[in-house]
Design a protein around this motif. Structure first.
Motif, PDB file in Angstrom:
ATOM      1  N   PHE A   1      -7.926   7.763 -10.350  1.00 33.85           N
ATOM      2  CA  PHE A   1      -7.751   6.657  -9.387  1.00 33.85           C
ATOM      3  C   PHE A   1      -8.770   5.545  -9.654  1.00 33.85           C
ATOM      4  O   PHE A   1      -9.951   5.816  -9.848  1.00 33.85           O
ATOM      5  N   LYS A   2      -8.281   4.292  -9.626  1.00 37.42           N
ATOM      6  CA  LYS A   2      -9.187   3.140  -9.720  1.00 37.42           C
ATOM      7  C   LYS A   2      -8.918   2.211  -8.553  1.00 37.42           C
ATOM      8  O   LYS A   2      -7.796   2.131  -8.063  1.00 37.42           O
ATOM      9  N   PHE A   3      -9.961   1.508  -8.114  1.00 38.65           N
ATOM     10  CA  PHE A   3      -9.823   0.743  -6.885  1.00 38.65           C
ATOM     11  C   PHE A   3     -10.262  -0.710  -7.002  1.00 38.65           C
ATOM     12  O   PHE A   3     -11.153  -1.052  -7.789  1.00 38.65           O
ATOM     13  N   LEU A   4      -9.647  -1.557  -6.205  1.00 31.78           N
ATOM     14  CA  LEU A   4     -10.119  -2.909  -5.956  1.00 31.78           C
ATOM     15  C   LEU A   4     -10.508  -2.926  -4.484  1.00 31.78           C
ATOM     16  O   LEU A   4      -9.636  -2.825  -3.612  1.00 31.78           O
ATOM     17  N   LEU A   5     -11.796  -3.021  -4.201  1.00 34.26           N
ATOM     18  CA  LEU A   5     -12.278  -2.959  -2.818  1.00 34.26           C
ATOM     19  C   LEU A   5     -12.415  -4.385  -2.286  1.00 34.26           C
ATOM     20  O   LEU A   5     -13.230  -5.157  -2.802  1.00 34.26           O
ATOM     21  N   VAL A   6     -11.635  -4.719  -1.262  1.00 30.84           N
ATOM     22  CA  VAL A   6     -11.572  -6.103  -0.801  1.00 30.84           C
ATOM     23  C   VAL A   6     -12.240  -6.244   0.559  1.00 30.84           C
ATOM     24  O   VAL A   6     -11.874  -5.543   1.520  1.00 30.84           O
TER      25      VAL A   6
ATOM     26  N   SER B   1      -2.252   5.390 -17.643  1.00 27.66           N
ATOM     27  CA  SER B   1      -3.256   5.131 -16.619  1.00 27.66           C
ATOM     28  C   SER B   1      -2.589   4.563 -15.369  1.00 27.66           C
ATOM     29  O   SER B   1      -1.612   3.823 -15.445  1.00 27.66           O
ATOM     30  N   LEU B   2      -3.148   4.963 -14.247  1.00 30.31           N
ATOM     31  CA  LEU B   2      -2.582   4.576 -12.949  1.00 30.31           C
ATOM     32  C   LEU B   2      -3.044   3.161 -12.589  1.00 30.31           C
ATOM     33  O   LEU B   2      -4.214   2.843 -12.754  1.00 30.31           O
ATOM     34  N   PRO B   3      -2.159   2.306 -12.124  1.00 32.59           N
ATOM     35  CA  PRO B   3      -2.618   0.981 -11.691  1.00 32.59           C
ATOM     36  C   PRO B   3      -3.656   1.106 -10.572  1.00 32.59           C
ATOM     37  O   PRO B   3      -3.684   2.089  -9.846  1.00 32.59           O
ATOM     38  N   ARG B   4      -4.484   0.084 -10.445  1.00 31.70           N
ATOM     39  CA  ARG B   4      -5.497   0.100  -9.390  1.00 31.70           C
ATOM     40  C   ARG B   4      -4.873   0.047  -7.993  1.00 31.70           C
ATOM     41  O   ARG B   4      -3.799  -0.530  -7.802  1.00 31.70           O
ATOM     42  N   ILE B   5      -5.599   0.602  -7.031  1.00 32.99           N
ATOM     43  CA  ILE B   5      -5.172   0.517  -5.632  1.00 32.99           C
ATOM     44  C   ILE B   5      -6.123  -0.421  -4.904  1.00 32.99           C
ATOM     45  O   ILE B   5      -7.345  -0.228  -4.940  1.00 32.99           O
ATOM     46  N   ALA B   6      -5.568  -1.468  -4.287  1.00 37.04           N
ATOM     47  CA  ALA B   6      -6.403  -2.398  -3.512  1.00 37.04           C
ATOM     48  C   ALA B   6      -6.639  -1.816  -2.125  1.00 37.04           C
ATOM     49  O   ALA B   6      -5.693  -1.419  -1.452  1.00 37.04           O
ATOM     50  N   ILE B   7      -7.908  -1.767  -1.721  1.00 31.74           N
ATOM     51  CA  ILE B   7      -8.252  -1.237  -0.397  1.00 31.74           C
ATOM     52  C   ILE B   7      -8.762  -2.383   0.473  1.00 31.74           C
ATOM     53  O   ILE B   7      -9.736  -3.051   0.116  1.00 31.74           O
ATOM     54  N   ASP B   8      -8.073  -2.615   1.604  1.00 28.86           N
ATOM     55  CA  ASP B   8      -8.593  -3.555   2.612  1.00 28.86           C
ATOM     56  C   ASP B   8      -9.764  -2.845   3.283  1.00 28.86           C
ATOM     57  O   ASP B   8      -9.578  -2.066   4.215  1.00 28.86           O
ATOM     58  N   ALA B   9     -10.972  -3.122   2.805  1.00 30.16           N
ATOM     59  CA  ALA B   9     -12.135  -2.350   3.254  1.00 30.16           C
ATOM     60  C   ALA B   9     -12.558  -2.688   4.680  1.00 30.16           C
ATOM     61  O   ALA B   9     -13.349  -1.968   5.288  1.00 30.16           O
ATOM     62  N   MET B  10     -12.022  -3.788   5.243  1.00 35.86           N
ATOM     63  CA  MET B  10     -12.448  -4.214   6.578  1.00 35.86           C
ATOM     64  C   MET B  10     -11.511  -3.713   7.675  1.00 35.86           C
ATOM     65  O   MET B  10     -11.817  -3.835   8.858  1.00 35.86           O
TER      66      MET B  10
ATOM     67  N   HIS C   1      -2.945  -7.673  -9.959  1.00 33.81           N
ATOM     68  CA  HIS C   1      -4.327  -7.188 -10.089  1.00 33.81           C
ATOM     69  C   HIS C   1      -4.479  -5.784  -9.533  1.00 33.81           C
ATOM     70  O   HIS C   1      -5.481  -5.118  -9.734  1.00 33.81           O
ATOM     71  N   ALA C   2      -3.497  -5.367  -8.733  1.00 30.09           N
ATOM     72  CA  ALA C   2      -3.484  -4.000  -8.209  1.00 30.09           C
ATOM     73  C   ALA C   2      -2.019  -3.576  -8.121  1.00 30.09           C
ATOM     74  O   ALA C   2      -1.121  -4.418  -8.033  1.00 30.09           O
ATOM     75  N   GLY C   3      -1.779  -2.258  -8.167  1.00 33.11           N
ATOM     76  CA  GLY C   3      -0.400  -1.769  -8.097  1.00 33.11           C
ATOM     77  C   GLY C   3       0.077  -1.581  -6.677  1.00 33.11           C
ATOM     78  O   GLY C   3       1.283  -1.560  -6.405  1.00 33.11           O
ATOM     79  N   ALA C   4      -0.878  -1.442  -5.729  1.00 31.77           N
ATOM     80  CA  ALA C   4      -0.525  -1.180  -4.343  1.00 31.77           C
ATOM     81  C   ALA C   4      -1.716  -1.533  -3.459  1.00 31.77           C
ATOM     82  O   ALA C   4      -2.838  -1.643  -3.950  1.00 31.77           O
ATOM     83  N   ALA C   5      -1.452  -1.734  -2.160  1.00 31.04           N
ATOM     84  CA  ALA C   5      -2.533  -2.038  -1.219  1.00 31.04           C
ATOM     85  C   ALA C   5      -2.511  -1.050  -0.064  1.00 31.04           C
ATOM     86  O   ALA C   5      -1.436  -0.633   0.386  1.00 31.04           O
ATOM     87  N   VAL C   6      -3.711  -0.692   0.414  1.00 30.16           N
ATOM     88  CA  VAL C   6      -3.853   0.182   1.583  1.00 30.16           C
ATOM     89  C   VAL C   6      -4.688  -0.543   2.622  1.00 30.16           C
ATOM     90  O   VAL C   6      -5.746  -1.087   2.306  1.00 30.16           O
ATOM     91  N   SER C   7      -4.204  -0.560   3.885  1.00 28.18           N
ATOM     92  CA  SER C   7      -4.975  -1.195   4.950  1.00 28.18           C
ATOM     93  C   SER C   7      -4.908  -0.370   6.226  1.00 28.18           C
ATOM     94  O   SER C   7      -3.873   0.231   6.536  1.00 28.18           O
ATOM     95  N   GLY C   8      -6.009  -0.351   6.959  1.00 24.42           N
ATOM     96  CA  GLY C   8      -6.046   0.307   8.262  1.00 24.42           C
ATOM     97  C   GLY C   8      -6.002  -0.712   9.388  1.00 24.42           C
ATOM     98  O   GLY C   8      -6.221  -0.382  10.543  1.00 24.42           O
ATOM     99  N   GLY C   9      -5.686  -1.961   9.036  1.00 27.69           N
ATOM    100  CA  GLY C   9      -5.708  -3.028  10.049  1.00 27.69           C
ATOM    101  C   GLY C   9      -4.416  -3.149  10.838  1.00 27.69           C
ATOM    102  O   GLY C   9      -3.479  -2.375  10.659  1.00 27.69           O
ATOM    103  N   ASN C  10      -4.404  -4.136  11.704  1.00 27.05           N
ATOM    104  CA  ASN C  10      -3.299  -4.575  12.555  1.00 27.05           C
ATOM    105  C   ASN C  10      -1.912  -4.466  11.884  1.00 27.05           C
ATOM    106  O   ASN C  10      -1.614  -5.184  10.913  1.00 27.05           O
ATOM    107  N   THR C  11      -1.058  -3.591  12.398  1.00 26.21           N
ATOM    108  CA  THR C  11       0.242  -3.314  11.770  1.00 26.21           C
ATOM    109  C   THR C  11       1.155  -4.541  11.705  1.00 26.21           C
ATOM    110  O   THR C  11       1.780  -4.812  10.677  1.00 26.21           O
ATOM    111  N   GLY C  12       1.221  -5.290  12.821  1.00 25.73           N
ATOM    112  CA  GLY C  12       2.099  -6.456  12.852  1.00 25.73           C
ATOM    113  C   GLY C  12       1.678  -7.488  11.824  1.00 25.73           C
ATOM    114  O   GLY C  12       2.508  -8.086  11.132  1.00 25.73           O
ATOM    115  N   ALA C  13       0.363  -7.691  11.700  1.00 23.94           N
ATOM    116  CA  ALA C  13      -0.166  -8.646  10.727  1.00 23.94           C
ATOM    117  C   ALA C  13       0.107  -8.167   9.307  1.00 23.94           C
ATOM    118  O   ALA C  13       0.540  -8.931   8.447  1.00 23.94           O
ATOM    119  N   LEU C  14      -0.125  -6.890   9.063  1.00 26.23           N
ATOM    120  CA  LEU C  14       0.087  -6.320   7.732  1.00 26.23           C
ATOM    121  C   LEU C  14       1.542  -6.498   7.308  1.00 26.23           C
ATOM    122  O   LEU C  14       1.852  -6.872   6.178  1.00 26.23           O
TER     123      LEU C  14
END
Lengths: 357, 357
Positions: A34-39, A2-11, A97-110
Motif C-alpha cells: 500500500f502507498k498513500f497520498l496524505l492530504v 504495483s497498487l496505485p496510491r490511495i489518497a487519504i483525507d487526513a482531516m 495522482h491516486a487510484g482512490a480516495a478515502v475520507s471520514g468527513g461529511n457524507t453529503g459534501a463528499l
C-alpha cells in the motif's frame, strides 16, 4: 503489479488527523504494498507520522489549509472544495495522482464533490453508496443505495443492481451474486411501480449479467446470508441500514444491562466472555467500515466519522481491494454486456430519463 | 363499567383455532371482565373450549364456514368476506355486537375488509397500522404506518401523527407524547417533500394537539427510548420494522452460536441465564404482539400469524386497553381540536387531496 496510491483525507472524521493516520499505518502494516497520498495540514500530518516510520516511508504529503466541516452544506462544500483536504484528495484521483480516495468527513459534501469532480461513469445516471453488512452466512451482504439518492426510478435501481453485483463479485468471489430488490413483500404485485418495473427488467437481463436475480426480499432477511446484494433507493436503504445498526446496539445494550444485573450474571459474563466477544466482533461497526460510492470515474470510500484506527484500516483495505480488482472497469464491462436492446427500458419505464434528456 | 365484547377471528393465524382460543383463555384468566365473541367453525371452537371453562362461560360462538387464507388477495378476500370468520368478526364490530375485532389472518385481507366494512373516521383519509416496539427507556415506542399505505402524502402523515399520539397517550400515560417523523437526517432540508411539508404543519399545530413535536428522527434511534411515536409512510415503516425484527433475531442467533461454541461458553451461558432470559423476554415478538389499525370507525387488531398463545393474549390485552380508553373517540376529539384554520394545509401541500375531492 504495483497498487496505485490511495489518497487519504487526513482531516476528515470526528477525531481527525491522529485516527486517520493511525488507521492508514495499521493498513500499511498488514499490506506493505500500500502507498498513500496524505492530504491535509502538513504540520499535523508530520507530527502524527512520527510514530509510524513505515507509513512515512510509503507516503507523500499534499498540504492543504482548508477543511470541510460536518456542518457544511453540500453547496457550500462545493464552493470551498478546491482548498480543502477532501477536495484535493478527490482531485488527486481525477488527475491520476491516486487510484482512490478515502475520507471520514461529511457524507453529503463528499458525495457532492466526488460527483462534480469525477463525474458518473458512462451508462450510469447516478452513483450509489454501498456498504458490506455482516450475515449469518459465509459472506457479507452488500446493500445499496444507502443515502446518495433520496428518490430513485426503476432505471436507477437496475444500475444499482449491476454495480452491487460487480462489487459482490470482488468482495465475495461469487461468480453469480444473488441480487434482490428490497420490498415490503415478495409477491410480484408488492411495492411501488419503480420496484416492479426494475424487477421486470432484471428478470429479463440477469442471465446476461452474471447475477442470480429472484425478485424481492424483505428487510428482516438482509442479514440472513441467503442474499448477496440488496438493492434499494437511498431513502429506504438509509432507514434500513440505520435500523439494523440501531437494533444491534439496542440488543447489545440490553445484554450489557442483563449481565450487570446481578453478581451471578456478572460471573456468567466473565466465563462466557469468548462468546460475547464473538458477538462484539461481529457487531462492531469498525469491522464493516468503508462505504463505497459506486458509479463514478474513480473510487471514493467513506469511512464512518466515528471510526477508530481499526475501522479506518478496514476502509483502506476495502479501497485497496476495489482498486486491485478494477471494480470500475468491471462495471463498465457489465453495462456493455447489458447493452443493445436489453438495456433499453421497456416502454413506459423511461419516463423520468426522457424528460431529463 | 362493563367492557364491550371482543370478537376473535378464531380461524386466523398459522395454527388456527387452538392458539387463538388458548390466547383468549389466557387473556381471560388475567382479566375476568373480558367477554368474547368467538367467530369460526363451531365444532372446532367448542372442542378447543373444552379445556377452558372460564372462557366458555364468558363467550358466545358465531359459526361461519369460510376462512380467508394466507394466499387470498385483498380483492378476493373482499368478495368472499361475508361467509368467513374474518369478515363476520369485523362485521360484528360494525353492527355493535362487539367493540373490537382481533385476527391473526392475512394482513392485506384484514385491512381491505376492515376499511370497506368500518370505513375511515371523519377527518381521516386513510387508516394506518400501528405497533408497539420495545425501547431502552421506560415506555414502548409506537411506530406507524407499518404497511397499510405504500405511498403517503403529507396530509396522511399529519393524520398518522395525531392517531399515533392518541394511542401513545393510552399506552404510556404520557400527556404530551414525543412525536417524530422518520427521516434520513434531522436537518430541516432532509428527505422528501412530503416529510418536510408534514413537519411544517405539525410544528405549527403541535401545541394545540397535546404532543411534543420536534421534527425528524433517524431509524437508529427508534428503540432508544427518547421518542414515543415514530411516524412514517407504510413502505418505510414496514422496512424499518422488519429490519428491527430481523436484526434482533440475527443478534440472538449470533449469541446462541457463541454460547454453544465451547464448553466454557456453555457453562457461562447456564450461569448467566437470568441475563439472557431478560434479553429473550425483551426481544420475544409475542410480548409485543398486536398491531392496531387506527383511523377506522371501530378497533381492529392484527395478531402476528405465528404468535403463540401468550402473543394472542397480548394482542387481546392491547385491544381491551384501546376499548377501555376509547381511543377512537380520542382521535376524533384531537381532529376536532386541530380543526378550523390550523387544519387547512398550507397552499401547495394539498395537491393530492384536492384532486381526489
Amino acid at each position: 503489479m504495483s497498487l496505485p496510491r490511495i489518497a487519504i483525507d487526513a482531516m476528515g472524521g470526528d477525531e481527525g488527523v491522529r485516527v486517520m493516520i493511525e488507521g492508514a499505518a495499521l493498513a500499511r502494516r498488514r499490506h506493505d504494498r500500500f502507498k498513500f497520498l496524505l492530504v491535509g495540514d502538513e504540520v499535523r500530518i508530520k507530527a502524527a507520522l512520527e510514530n509510524h516510520p513505515n507509513l512515512r516511508a510509503s507516503s507523500e504529503i499534499l498540504h492543504t489549509d482548508g477543511v470541510i466541516s460536518g456542518e457544511d452544506k453540500p453547496s457550500q462544500a462545493l464552493r470551498r472544495a478546491k482548498g480543502t483536504s477532501m477536495g484535493r484528495a478527490i482531485e488527486a484521483v481525477k488527475l491520476g495522482h491516486a487510484g482512490a480516495a478515502v475520507s471520514g468527513g461529511n457524507t453529503g459534501a463528499l458525495m457532492a464533490i466526488s460527483k462534480l469532480t469525477l463525474r458518473t461513469m458512462p451508462g450510469i445516471d447516478r452513483p450509489a453508496l454501498a456498504a458490506l453488512l455482516p450475515t449469518l452466512g459465509d459472506n457479507d451482504v452488500i446493500m445499496l443505495d444507502l443515502g446518495a439518492n433520496t428518490e430513485c426510478d426503476s432505471r436507477n435501481l437496475v444500475q444499482f443492481a449491476i454495480m452491487g453485483a460487480a462489487y459482490s463479485r470482488v468482495a465475495t468471489g461469487r461468480a453469480e451474486p444473488r441480487v434482490r430488490l428490497l420490498n415490503i413483500g415478495t409477491e410480484e404485485t408488492k411495492g411501488t411501480e419503480e420496484l416492479r418495473d426494475a424487477a421486470a427488467v432484471l428478470k429479463g437481463a440477469a442471465e446476461n449479467l452474471a447475477m442470480s436475480f429472484d425478485g424481492f426480499t424483505e428487510a428482516d432477511k438482509i442479514c440472513r446470508g441467503d442474499v448477496d446484494v440488496v438493492v434499494t433507493d437511498g431513502f429506504t436503504g438509509n432507514v434500513a441500514l440505520k435500523a439494523v445498526e440501531g437494533t444491534a446496539r439496542f440488543v447489545a445494550d440490553l445484554l450489557r444491562r442483563g449481565f450487570s444485573s446481578s453478581l451471578r450474571s456478572k460471573i456468567g459474563f466473565l466465563i462466557s466472555k469468548p462468546a460475547t466477544d464473538l458477538l462484539k466482533h461481529h457487531l462492531d461497526p469498525n469491522n464493516h467500515n468503508g462505504a463505497v460510492f459506486l458509479g463514478l470515474n474513480g473510487i471514493v470510500v467513506k469511512s464512518h466519522g466515528s471510526a477508530n484506527a481499526a475501522g479506518v484500516a478496514n476502509a483502506v483495505a476495502v479501497t485497496a481491494r476495489l482498486l486491485e480488482e478494477n471494480v470500475t472497469e468491471r462495471i463498465s464491462a457489465d453495462l456493455a454486456r447489458l447493452g443493445g436492446s436489453t438495456w433499453r427500458m421497456p416502454k413506459g419505464l423511461t419516463g423520468v430519463q426522457e424528460e431529463r434528456a
